[in-house]
Write a protein that holds these residues in place. Structure first.
Motif: not given
Length: 599
Positions: A131-134, A142-146, A155-162
């Protein structure tokens, strides 16, 4: 509720990435708490947690969530600490889960503790949901964190929830992801009762409250239970769940996370990681618990008023039940009287324990300089462990001393890499390798003596990197080093409270520092007092407290000079005699001041 509709998960992240705020939003979103009960840091029940803004204990809570597929799920959440000293709390909580939400700050990205927590989750074979928070922060990238999540944590970036826990963005997506991705608890092979104890607290009125995760079978009021580590049997008085307050339920079934109260009176009767089973139809083998936690840092804790010893003993017993990582045993010191040698996971842990003793039990305590366990190989081949400098054998009997070392993972901005390498070298560390994380940051891996990072390493890391650096460490065994025992002598008498085990190269600087501190706090005597730092009889630093001088010649006005000389000689003789038999009485305040400042 059937096992298929139960989900057990915890929230893991680096310190300050928003775990507790997210748990607050989840409780509100599932209407587990009413508007009236709403407050920030809801699961942080200790005053200390609220003041410092950190989580110290894991907090379980059960929520009901009506999902989009029309079914109502039971979600059991465990909010965990983020600080490196409390990673043991995290591993215990993860043992009671099937999945974990991994929070990453959208502005700061992946930090040292993030990586460590993912490793812990992988060891327990948990499903990790990033989960990408804040994302509402102006500095969010966000792109950098992914990209970091893909490169560092794999972990695949598309799994991350913003999401933004503070603004309530993405909370619905997180809840749906938990229902969809976290597996339901495994179906047990039989219906025998197996429950894992992952925490416990002591209630003055009801005795020991055990926090359990039921792996198989069911548990209800009146069930006769057996603790597998001690073999003792009890009868269950109450079972229930946390919503977040304790709420009694008729029974706990497979997959449930809740509490049970049996007629346990003392803190020693329940062991964290133990398996509870039905005493009539016990299971054959206990569940795989967690490894016994070993304290890394040791210090003496003494009551300021010596009459409070028994009270301090009681207080420590009660603290230990809530905190399995804290150990203590009685010891005495000539200077400080009776007290305890205590073991902690780190310096923050030690600070928290002292603060809890002051607040919850109203104890006024003083601690000695923190140290670690050394392995000493004797000349006759015997090997002993030493956690107190007073027990170190004479130098001629020692073949070698080995000290504990840790593998440290440090994340710093690129421009601070030189300063960081210098700090590692200063602390007698060896750099293993450096790894570029992204265009702005690098990760250093180094082996450092635990003794060196205890006191001020984290503070220096933060000041060198202006707060942008982070670190995590794991135990990496022992290695031999040139270590010596440094004693402080006051007027020729060694004072055990000030003796420490230090590296030979740093002994002189430490000796000078301590001698100068002692000179400030020891009151003047009628004779000259020497403060000396010694290693095996060799003096390496010295300070002198001048004698108080009485003007014995005041009554001699005029007359022959020999009268004055005679009086001065007499005074000199008296001081010489006094020095030979006089004892320097060091007041308690002097110990408190020196030990506090040297900490």
């Amino acid at each position: 509720m059937s096992t298929e509709l139960t989900r057990n998960f915890s929230i893991i992240a680096h310190i300050d990435h928003g775990k507790t705020t997210l748990s607050d939003r989840l409780l509100e979103s599932t209407q587990t708490i009413t508007q009236r009960e709403k407050q920030d840091q809801l699961l942080d029940s200790m005053d200390l947690e609220r003041e410092r803004g950190i989580t110290i204990k894991s907090h379980p809570v059960t929520m009901k969530y009506p999902a989009k597929d029309g079914k109502t799920y039971q979600l059991n959440l465990l909010d965990t600490p983020g600080h490196v000293d409390f990673s043991y709390e995290v591993s215990r909580s993860l043992a009671a889960c099937e999945g974990a939400l991994l929070l990453v700050d959208a502005a700061q990205g992946v930090e040292a503790q993030t990586v460590a927590n993912v490793h812990l989750a992988d060891k327990q074979n948990l499903t990790v949901i990033p989960v990408i928070n804040k994302i509402d922060l102006p500095a969010a990238d966000v792109p950098k964190v992914k990209k970091q999540i893909e490169d560092i944590i794999a972990i695949p970036a598309e799994e991350a929830i913003e999401a933004s826990a503070k603004m309530g963005i993405g909370i619905e997506d997180i809840l749906e992801a938990i229902v969809a991705r976290v597996p339901a608890p495994d179906e047990p092979e039989d219906d025998k009762l197996r429950a894992l104890v992952f925490d416990s607290v002591f209630d003055t009125y009801r005795g020991v409250v055990s926090y359990v995760r039921v792996i198989s079978g069911e548990i209800k009021r009146g069930t006769p239970i057996k603790m597998m580590s001690t073999g003792k049997t009890y009868e269950v008085k109450e079972t229930g769940v946390f919503t977040p307050k304790m709420q009694a339920r008729d029974r706990l079934v497979t997959g449930d996370v809740g509490y049970l109260i049996a007629n346990m009176k003392t803190s020693t009767e329940v062991k964290i990681g133990d398996t509870i089973t039905d005493s009539r139809f016990p299971c054959e083998a206990p569940l795989p618990g967690f490894k016994e936690i070993q304290p890394m840092v040791f210090a003496g804790i003494y009551p300021v008023a010596s009459d409070d010893f028994e009270q301090l003993k009681l207080a420590m017993g009660k603290l230990q039940i809530n905190d399995a990582a804290f150990t203590y045993q009685a010891e005495s010191s000539a200077a400080l009287g009776f007290g305890f040698r205590c073991g902690f996971l780190g310096l923050l842990h030690m600070e928290i324990v002292q603060e809890r003793l002051r607040r919850e039990f109203d104890m006024d305590v003083i601690s000695t300089y923190p140290g670690v366990i050394y392995k000493v190989k004797m000349t006759d081949g015997e090997e002993i462990e030493v956690d107190n400098p007073s027990y170190l054998p004479e130098p001629q009997l020692i073949e070698e001393i080995r000290e504990p070392v840790v593998r440290v993972f440090i994340m710093v901005p690129n421009e601070n890499i030189g300063d960081m390498m210098q700090l590692v070298a200063e602390k007698r560390g060896e750099l293993e390798n450096t790894e570029t994380i992204d265009s702005a940051r690098v990760m250093l891996k180094a082996i450092l003596p635990l003794n060196e990072i205890l006191v001020d390493f984290n503070d220096k890391l933060k000041s060198v990197t202006r707060g942008y650096g982070s670190m995590d460490y794991e135990h990496a065994g022992y290695r031999a080093a040139k270590l010596v025992k440094m004693e402080m002598m006051i007027s020729g008498e060694p004072v055990d409270a000030f003796s420490t085990i230090v590296h030979r190269d740093k002994a002189e600087a430490r000796g000078r520092h301590l001698a100068a501190k002692l000179k400030e706090v020891i009151p003047q005597q009628m004779f000259q007092v020497a403060i000396q730092a010694t290693i095996g009889g060799k003096i390496i630093a010295r300070e002198t407290i001048r004698a108080m001088r009485k003007n014995v010649t005041a009554k001699c006005y005029g007359g022959d000079i020999t009268r004055k000389r005679k009086l001065l000689e007499k005074q000199k003789e008296g001081k010489k005699r006094m020095k030979a038999i006089g004892k320097v009485n060091i007041p308690q305040e002097a110990f408190i001041q020196v030990l506090k400042t040297s900490n």
